[in-house]
Design a protein around this motif. Sequence first.
Motif, PDB file in Angstrom:
ATOM      1  N   HIS A  62       4.473 -15.009 -20.355  1.00 15.90           N
ATOM      2  CA  HIS A  62       4.723 -15.362 -18.951  1.00 15.90           C
ATOM      3  C   HIS A  62       6.213 -15.287 -18.615  1.00 15.90           C
ATOM      4  N   TRP A  63       7.025 -16.067 -19.354  1.00 19.77           N
ATOM      5  CA  TRP A  63       8.456 -16.072 -19.056  1.00 19.77           C
ATOM      6  C   TRP A  63       9.165 -14.830 -19.601  1.00 19.77           C
ATOM      7  N   GLY A  64       8.737 -14.387 -20.763  1.00 21.10           N
ATOM      8  CA  GLY A  64       9.448 -13.294 -21.423  1.00 21.10           C
ATOM      9  C   GLY A  64       9.114 -11.911 -20.940  1.00 21.10           C
ATOM     10  N   GLU A  65       7.967 -11.756 -20.247  1.00 18.22           N
ATOM     11  CA  GLU A  65       7.581 -10.424 -19.768  1.00 18.22           C
ATOM     12  C   GLU A  65       7.223 -10.449 -18.278  1.00 18.22           C
ATOM     13  N   THR A  66       6.169 -11.156 -17.933  1.00 19.62           N
ATOM     14  CA  THR A  66       5.648 -11.101 -16.559  1.00 19.62           C
ATOM     15  C   THR A  66       6.686 -11.539 -15.523  1.00 19.62           C
ATOM     16  N   LEU A  67       7.373 -12.607 -15.777  1.00 20.84           N
ATOM     17  CA  LEU A  67       8.287 -13.186 -14.784  1.00 20.84           C
ATOM     18  C   LEU A  67       9.764 -12.941 -15.094  1.00 20.84           C
ATOM     19  N   LYS A  68      10.041 -12.239 -16.153  1.00 17.91           N
ATOM     20  CA  LYS A  68      11.424 -12.063 -16.591  1.00 17.91           C
ATOM     21  C   LYS A  68      12.306 -11.475 -15.496  1.00 17.91           C
ATOM     22  N   LYS A  69      11.863 -10.423 -14.861  1.00 16.76           N
ATOM     23  CA  LYS A  69      12.675  -9.755 -13.833  1.00 16.76           C
ATOM     24  C   LYS A  69      12.955 -10.705 -12.668  1.00 16.76           C
ATOM     25  N   GLU A  70      11.936 -11.449 -12.239  1.00 18.94           N
ATOM     26  CA  GLU A  70      12.128 -12.385 -11.123  1.00 18.94           C
ATOM     27  C   GLU A  70      13.104 -13.506 -11.497  1.00 18.94           C
ATOM     28  N   VAL A  71      12.976 -14.000 -12.732  1.00 14.86           N
ATOM     29  CA  VAL A  71      13.880 -15.059 -13.187  1.00 14.86           C
ATOM     30  C   VAL A  71      15.323 -14.576 -13.146  1.00 14.86           C
ATOM     31  N   ILE A  72      15.568 -13.365 -13.667  1.00 16.37           N
ATOM     32  CA  ILE A  72      16.929 -12.837 -13.721  1.00 16.37           C
ATOM     33  C   ILE A  72      17.465 -12.557 -12.320  1.00 16.37           C
ATOM     34  N   GLU A  73      16.649 -11.922 -11.487  1.00 16.84           N
ATOM     35  CA  GLU A  73      17.113 -11.543 -10.151  1.00 16.84           C
ATOM     36  C   GLU A  73      17.289 -12.732  -9.221  1.00 16.84           C
ATOM     37  N   SER A  74      16.684 -13.874  -9.545  1.00 14.83           N
ATOM     38  CA  SER A  74      16.830 -15.046  -8.683  1.00 14.83           C
ATOM     39  C   SER A  74      18.260 -15.583  -8.668  1.00 14.83           C
ATOM     40  N   GLY A  75      18.986 -15.355  -9.739  1.00  8.75           N
ATOM     41  CA  GLY A  75      20.347 -15.873  -9.826  1.00  8.75           C
ATOM     42  C   GLY A  75      20.418 -17.342 -10.207  1.00  8.75           C
ATOM     43  N   ALA A  76      19.267 -17.931 -10.481  1.00  5.59           N
ATOM     44  CA  ALA A  76      19.210 -19.337 -10.892  1.00  5.59           C
ATOM     45  C   ALA A  76      19.034 -19.433 -12.398  1.00  5.59           C
ATOM     46  N   THR A  77      19.171 -20.646 -12.924  1.00  3.46           N
ATOM     47  CA  THR A  77      18.939 -20.892 -14.348  1.00  3.46           C
ATOM     48  C   THR A  77      17.599 -21.579 -14.527  1.00  3.46           C
ATOM     49  N   LEU A  78      16.710 -20.948 -15.289  1.00  4.64           N
ATOM     50  CA  LEU A  78      15.424 -21.533 -15.641  1.00  4.64           C
ATOM     51  C   LEU A  78      15.610 -22.392 -16.891  1.00  4.64           C
ATOM     52  N   VAL A  79      15.122 -23.631 -16.829  1.00  2.53           N
ATOM     53  CA  VAL A  79      15.159 -24.518 -17.997  1.00  2.53           C
ATOM     54  C   VAL A  79      13.725 -24.715 -18.471  1.00  2.53           C
ATOM     55  N   VAL A  80      13.423 -24.198 -19.627  1.00  2.00           N
ATOM     56  CA  VAL A  80      12.079 -24.310 -20.191  1.00  2.00           C
ATOM     57  C   VAL A  80      11.967 -25.622 -20.953  1.00  2.00           C
TER      58      VAL A  80
END
Length: 462
Positions: free
Chosen positions: A277-295
């Motif tokens: 989920h985080w490493g493939e499906t949503l990776k691009k969105e996480v990076i492009e958001s400009g925010a920091t995701l805390v797992v």
Amino acid sequence: MPAPLSDHNLILDTDSYKSSHYLQYPGGTTRLFSYLESRGGKYPTTRFFGLQYILDQYLTRRVTAEMVEEARTLIEAHGEPFPYDGWMRVVNVHGGKLPLEIRAVPEGTNVPIHNILMSCTNTDPELPWLVGWFETMLMRVWYPTTVCTQSHAIREIIKEALDKTSDRAAEELPFKLHDFGSRGVSSRESAGLGGLAHLVNFQGSDTLEALRVARNHYGADIAGYSIPAAEHSTITSWGKEHEVEAYRNMVRTFGKPGGIYAVVSDSYDLKHAINVHWGETLKKEVIESGATLVVRPDSGDPPAMVRLAVKALAAKYGTTVNKKGYQVLNHVRVIQGDGINEDTIRQILQNLLIDGFSAENVAFGMGGALLQKVDRDTQRFAYKASAGLIDGAYRGIYKDPVTDPGKRSKDGVLDLVLEDGRMTTRAYYTFDTDFPGSLMRTVYKDGELTVRDTLDDIRARA
């Protein structure tokens, strides 16, 4: 049904047997002096905090005749004698203000164990027993002081790791231990006072009650900060088959440039959540958001789960090697909030160092272990009488039990001073002293606060 008792009658905030003590002191007793100390315990020093709240919240209240009558009725029915004339003297002679003087070290001060932290004496020679009456209330400063002491000890552990592995230690440290303890304490007041004790050392908290106490009693506008964060219900309400949509909702709702948000990710399968989920499906969105995701891993052995999460996120998002030679995750971080205590924090930080990762990659959330898993014996607090004026003559007061030498109490009119650069307790064998070179201050006298520190003052001191 009996008439309800007032929630604000400070006369009743004592132990039952205290009401009989006015009959037990020697005749001619006009002055008593008591002190508070940590007699040892888990930590070699004690970071004093919380007395201002107790004084401001309770001991600045005026005693009324109605309070005295209510207390007498209850206490005599309870089986104890009651010093009615003495309490009415407080009302009629002192206008309801308590004739006590309390001195203390400045809040936020780190004091070696076995030293005086606070003292109390009477200012009316007719009412020496008041010094003991309020032992029960004043002793409760053990709680915020112990929380503050433990929080500070953990701060030093994290600081050492950051200093060794991070280029941004000063910026990172205030937010590395987050208070999750409000639901795990025994009362709203414990949440507020314990939560604020933690905020002397850090600035991260989910305990709103601590912010209220900070504003009302320590002059702080906003004492701490939090971030948007998911809980299991907000993820699992989407259903297992739509777990990734729950995560995507978090990214799209809170993933703003420069922002930070936390997502609990172990509801079903932590490895799958990170790697797929985080490493493939949503990776691009996480990076492009400009925010920091805390797992947030939230189950299993904490050191093992954090190690797993950091390594898996590093494999998916990559790392940057800082000036100190340690890896820093790109775009993501980890927070561990389950099973966190001083020991697991040490182990997690040691694992990061061994694996070549900076301590800035991980934050900690601490709940019951921060605010609830402490007691008066964590630092072995004691409030004892040490001096009296009896028939006009000074008398030392102390106990020295043969069965437990560690419980020998101090005698004298006590003060805290610096001697050869070290804090030490000085004893005077007279009440006629102005405490030269004292590290303590008169913080309360005759019903009024004489010092009012802000949280900023205390943090600067700490």
